[in-house]
Design an enzyme around this catalytic site. Structure first.
Site, PDB file in Angstrom:
ATOM      1  N   ILE A 441       0.737  -1.649   0.015  1.00 32.51           N
ATOM      2  CA  ILE A 441      -0.013   0.019   0.444  1.00 32.51           C
ATOM      3  C   ILE A 441       0.422   0.955  -0.189  1.00 32.51           C
ATOM      4  O   ILE A 441       0.501   2.291  -0.546  1.00 32.51           O
ATOM      5  CB  ILE A 441      -1.188   0.338   1.520  1.00 32.51           C
ATOM      6  N   GLU A 494       7.852   5.494   1.062  1.00 30.63           N
ATOM      7  CA  GLU A 494       7.687   6.597   2.133  1.00 30.63           C
ATOM      8  C   GLU A 494       8.022   7.056   3.236  1.00 30.63           C
ATOM      9  O   GLU A 494       8.022   7.399   4.926  1.00 30.63           O
ATOM     10  CB  GLU A 494       6.005   6.574   2.356  1.00 30.63           C
ATOM     11  N   TRP A 571      -8.931  15.900   7.407  1.00 29.23           N
ATOM     12  CA  TRP A 571      -7.708  15.234   8.406  1.00 29.23           C
ATOM     13  C   TRP A 571      -6.969  16.062   9.023  1.00 29.23           C
ATOM     14  O   TRP A 571      -6.122  16.950   9.346  1.00 29.23           O
ATOM     15  CB  TRP A 571      -7.100  14.069   8.309  1.00 29.23           C
ATOM     16  N   HIS A 704      -2.415  -4.141  11.050  1.00 35.83           N
ATOM     17  CA  HIS A 704      -3.129  -4.132  12.444  1.00 35.83           C
ATOM     18  C   HIS A 704      -2.286  -4.785  13.423  1.00 35.83           C
ATOM     19  O   HIS A 704      -2.663  -4.940  14.905  1.00 35.83           O
ATOM     20  CB  HIS A 704      -4.847  -3.110  12.663  1.00 35.83           C
TER      21      HIS A 704
HETATM   22  N1  GLN Z   1       0.261   4.545   1.135  1.00 38.28           N
HETATM   23  C1  GLN Z   1      -0.011   4.908   2.902  1.00 38.28           C
HETATM   24  C2  GLN Z   1       0.676   3.649   3.361  1.00 38.28           C
HETATM   25  O1  GLN Z   1       1.317   3.026   2.889  1.00 38.28           O
HETATM   26  C3  GLN Z   1      -1.351   4.676   3.062  1.00 38.28           C
HETATM   27  C4  GLN Z   1      -1.817   4.830   4.486  1.00 38.28           C
HETATM   28  C5  GLN Z   1      -3.522   5.100   5.041  1.00 38.28           C
HETATM   29  O2  GLN Z   1      -4.204   4.231   4.067  1.00 38.28           O
HETATM   30  N2  GLN Z   1      -3.379   5.101   6.034  1.00 38.28           N
HETATM   31  O3  GLN Z   1       1.439   4.104   4.763  1.00 38.28           O
HETATM   32 ZN    ZN Z   2      -4.759   2.445   4.321  1.00 43.38          ZN
END
Ligand code: GLN
Ligand code: ZN
Length: 770
Positions: A441, A494, A571, A704
């Site tokens: 992600i 990131e 946010w 999580h």
């Molecule tokens: N691209 C973001 C990550 O991987 C997405 C975070 C999220 O959806 N809260 O951290």
């Molecule tokens: Zn997410």
């Protein structure tokens, strides 16, 4: 007639997040229970003294919490699920924290250290705020009894300090409406609960409480007739004896519940006049004359300074006719504590703001003017007027270029050149991905070292070049590792981002950032929302260099990673001088520029995260469609400027989206990744009645949890997904970003995930031959 000032709740965490540090130190076993209690008592004392000094006449107690006020209510009434093994007289603090955070159960014989049977209660958003509460769990035959003395103790504590407070108590109907029941409809427990509420109120009265603030925010929601009945029954019972009840509503107007509320035999009623200013006159018309009105005229949800003269003229006539209380619209929990800490803010912008402390001062000035005449608050009023005019006319806010650009937008700017089916062919030709393509992600673990480097850079101890070099090493290693384990679509990780919204806000014009503007998100967790104050534009590319650096390390496609306009909006503290839809469209244009620069740099896949799309849904159903329309349009504005062969992804991290599935389809992203692992693909039920047209990555790895999922478990989830979505449309990915996990967890989990995709490919080929 007199006007007095009340607060409904003050930020708990402390000016310098003292509560956070006290809690975390206690949880880590580094400090004692007594240390924690002392810190908490110190904060309560400071908050009462401060509010009084700022001019509040009516102070709350029991607004403080060590974790969450809904959890406090569960403790108060003894709603402790059986798995915590509690059978004492009073809920002890370790049980309380186990309910909040989970704890190793007695069954933890494996010694792996994480919760087996004492898992935490579920946590979810408090109405449309960014605060999370602990969802009460109720069962059939649930017994209630007073199991915590916190509300009484804090009342006595304040009294001993010389403050006669108005205790805050979450109302019984809202409590039940926020709860989830196992084999029981929570509202069925109302009679039993009312017995306990009766006891609580009687005991407060005996302790000397004249009034109790009883919060029923659910009165601003759409209610069923059963829920309306519950309110009638509850207040017929509770309002007749004990202390006077200030029935407190917030986060919206009463709307069609006005008749119901007007009929409840309470002594006072608090209204949110910020979200629903128009409700004052209709309420006055319906309300019995002796009911004391508390008017929430100062915004408890946002950080803008009020226009005091305007409010004065609005209220003057009413104040001449009846006693009034002035208050923030809701608890001040949702705004930072004190603007005075913001020494780094641009003074021009700071002048437009009011945090919790300043909001109480505003109320005090307003009340003084209403009691003694406008001149009594001359200086506060002049300052307020000057700030209002300055804000209306500031060139920092208004950028004619942005307005001009928005005005020229047409339909072609919010749709891709070709429909998905055609785009898909072009994308397949360009990307040549296998079946069940694997990806993540976006983020990889934000390790202590990464955070340390960022902090050192921020403090000036690490120069730009050294920091950039450090990030390059991390990024390169992450890319190489993804390549090694055989992921198909890579990410840069990131590492350079502090937060998915802040990182973009800091590079866009129109946003300001605080130093100490912390707002509680849950427990000890706080966030510092950006302040969106002006027209938004993007002075320069924000992510292109990092994407390019990562892509240079590999022949596999690297997915570029952006945060979407709706999430940035939801946010942040947003402007109150224009509709949210307009602010959102402006952000969308800025992110669109970034999307196009990424495409020009060669990115074939661009992900635009909309993690917060769902939580922006209005509380009333009737307002959903309007919101979804502009939210979807903003996303499309961001994503539609690219060629057909560029693949747009989006990501959402929630599983309940069955009711907005059509809007999600209308976003027309080529691929969407969503949270599903925890719910066993439950959400894909939505696809039974609506065949989602584009590609989907249902999360197969619950990030999580520290648990490492096994390959066959993920295969099972993928097979389940295959029941709802054709296999050619399925992607394989985790539920969300991996930033909160450790590398030791991420490595084996992703290796297993890649293996699951491989096995599914083989199985698919085999099934096809049969
Ligand atoms: N691209 C973001 C990550 O991987 C997405 C975070 C999220 O959806 N809260 O951290
Ligand atoms: Zn997410």
């Amino acid at each position: 007639m007199t006007v007095s000032v009340a607060t409904l709740g003050f930020p708990r965490i402390g000016l310098r997040r003292e509560l956070k540090f006290a809690l975390e130190s206690y949880w880590a076993g580094k400090s004692s229970r007594a240390d924690l209690d002392n810190a908490a008592a110190g904060l309560r004392l400071a908050h009462w003294a401060r509010q009084k000094a700022l001019g509040a006449d009516i102070l709350p107690s029991n607004d403080f919490s060590l974790y969450d006020h809904v959890l406090d209510t569960s403790a108060l009434i003894g709603a402790i699920p059986a798995r915590y093994g509690w059978d004492g007289d009073r809920v002890d603090i370790d049980t309380y924290f186990a309910m909040a955070r989970g704890a190793p159960g007695d069954g933890d014989r494996t010694g792996c250290g994480h919760a087996h049977d004492r898992t935490a209660q579920e946590m979810t958003k408090w109405f449309d705020t960014n605060y999370h509460y602990m969802v009460p769990e109720l069962t059939a035959g649930q017994r209630f009894r007073i199991a915590s003395t916190k509300i009484f103790d804090e009342f006595e504590e304040a009294k001993a300090l010389g403050y006669a407070t108005r205790p805050v108590l979450l109302g019984p109907v809202s409590y039940l409406m926020l709860a989830k029941g196992k084999a029981v409809e929570p509202l069925a427990l109302l009679p039993a609960l009312l017995d306990i509420y009766g006891e609580i109120l009687a005991r407060l009265a005996k302790a000397g409480a004249e009034w109790v603030q009883i919060d029923e925010p659910c009165l601003v929601l759409d209610l069923t007739s059963e829920q309306r009945n519950a309110f009638e029954r509850a207040y017929a019972r509770l309002a007749t004896s004990g202390p006077k009840l200030m029935l407190t509503t917030y986060f919206g107007g009463l709307g069609d519940n006005l008749g119901l509320v007007a009929g409840l035999p309470v002594h006072g009623l608090h209204l949110d006049l910020v979200r629903a200013p128009e409700q004052l006159e209709p309420v006055l018309e319906k309300l019995r004359p002796h009911v004391l009105l508390s008017l929430g005229v100062i915004d408890g949800r946002n950080i803008w300074r009020a226009n005091l003269p305007a409010l004065y003229w609005r209220l003057k006539e009413h104040a001449a006719k009846r006693d009034l209380i002035l208050a923030p619209s809701c608890s001040l929990l949702h705004v930072p504590a004190d603007l005075a800490l913001e020494t780094g803010l641009d003074p021009e912008i700071a002048q437009w703001l009011a945090f919790a402390a300043q909001k109480i001062e505003e109320l005090a000035a307003l009340a003084m003017a209403l009691n003694e005449g406008e001149d009594a608050s001359f200086s506060a009023f002049s300052a307020s007027r000057i700030a209002a005019v300055a804000r209306q006319t500031s060139t920092r806010i208004h950028n004619p270029d942005v307005a001009a650009r928005l005005a020229t937008l047409g339909e072609s700017d919010t749709s891709r050149a070709s429909p998905f089916a055609e785009r898909r062919k072009l994308q397949q030709r360009r990307l040549r991905l296998p079946a069940y393509p694997t990806t993540t992600i976006g983020s990889f673990p934000q390790t202590a070292e990464v955070r340390k480097a960022r902090a050192a850079h921020r403090r000036g101890e690490m120069d730009d070049a050294a920091y950039a070099q450090y990030l390059r090493v991390e990024t390169r290693a992450a890319v190489k590792w993804q390549e090694e384990i055989g992921l198909d679509v890579l990410v840069h990780g990131e590492f350079e981002r502090n937060d998915m919204v802040q990182y973009f806000g800091e590079q866009l014009s129109g946003f300001a950032f605080t130093r100490a503007g912390w707002v509680q998100s849950y427990g000890s967790r706080c966030v510092r929302p950006p302040i969106l104050y002006g027209d938004v534009s993007r002075p320069a590319p924000m992510t292109v260099d990092w994407w390019r650096y990562a892509q240079d390390q590999t022949d596999k496609p690297v997915k570029a990673m952006l945060t979407g306009p709706v999430t940035i909006l939801n946010w942040s503290f947003v402007r109150d001088d224009q509709p949210r839809a307009v602010s959102c469209r402006q952000i969308a244009l800025a992110i669109r520029d970034e999307v196009q620069d990424l495409e020009a740099a060669g990115a074939a896949i661009i992900q635009i995260d909309e993690a917060a799309l769902r939580e922006g849904l209005p509380l009333r159903r009737s307002e959903w469609q309007a919101y979804l329309d502009w939210a979807v349009e903003s996303f499309r504005l961001t994503s539609s400027g690219v060629r057909d062969d560029a693949q747009i992804h989006t990501h959402m991290c929630y599983s309940e989206f069955n009711d907005i599935i059509r809007a999600i389809g209308a976003m027309d992203a080529d691929v969407i990744s969503i949270e599903t692992a925890r719910s066993q693909m439950e959400l894909l039920d939505a696809f039974a009645s609506y065949s989602y047209p584009n590609e989907v990555g249902p999360g197969v790895y619950d990030i999580h949890s520290p648990r490492i999922p096994a390959t066959d478990e993920m295969m099972q989830l993928l097979s389940l997904a295959g029941k709802h979505v054709p296999a050619e449309q399925i992607w394989v990915n985790p539920d969300c970003g991996l930033k909160t996990r450790k590398w030791e967890e991420v490595r084996p989990a992703l290796v297993a995930m890649v293996a699951a995709a491989h096995a599914m490919r083989v199985k698919g080929a085999y099934d096809a031959r049969r």
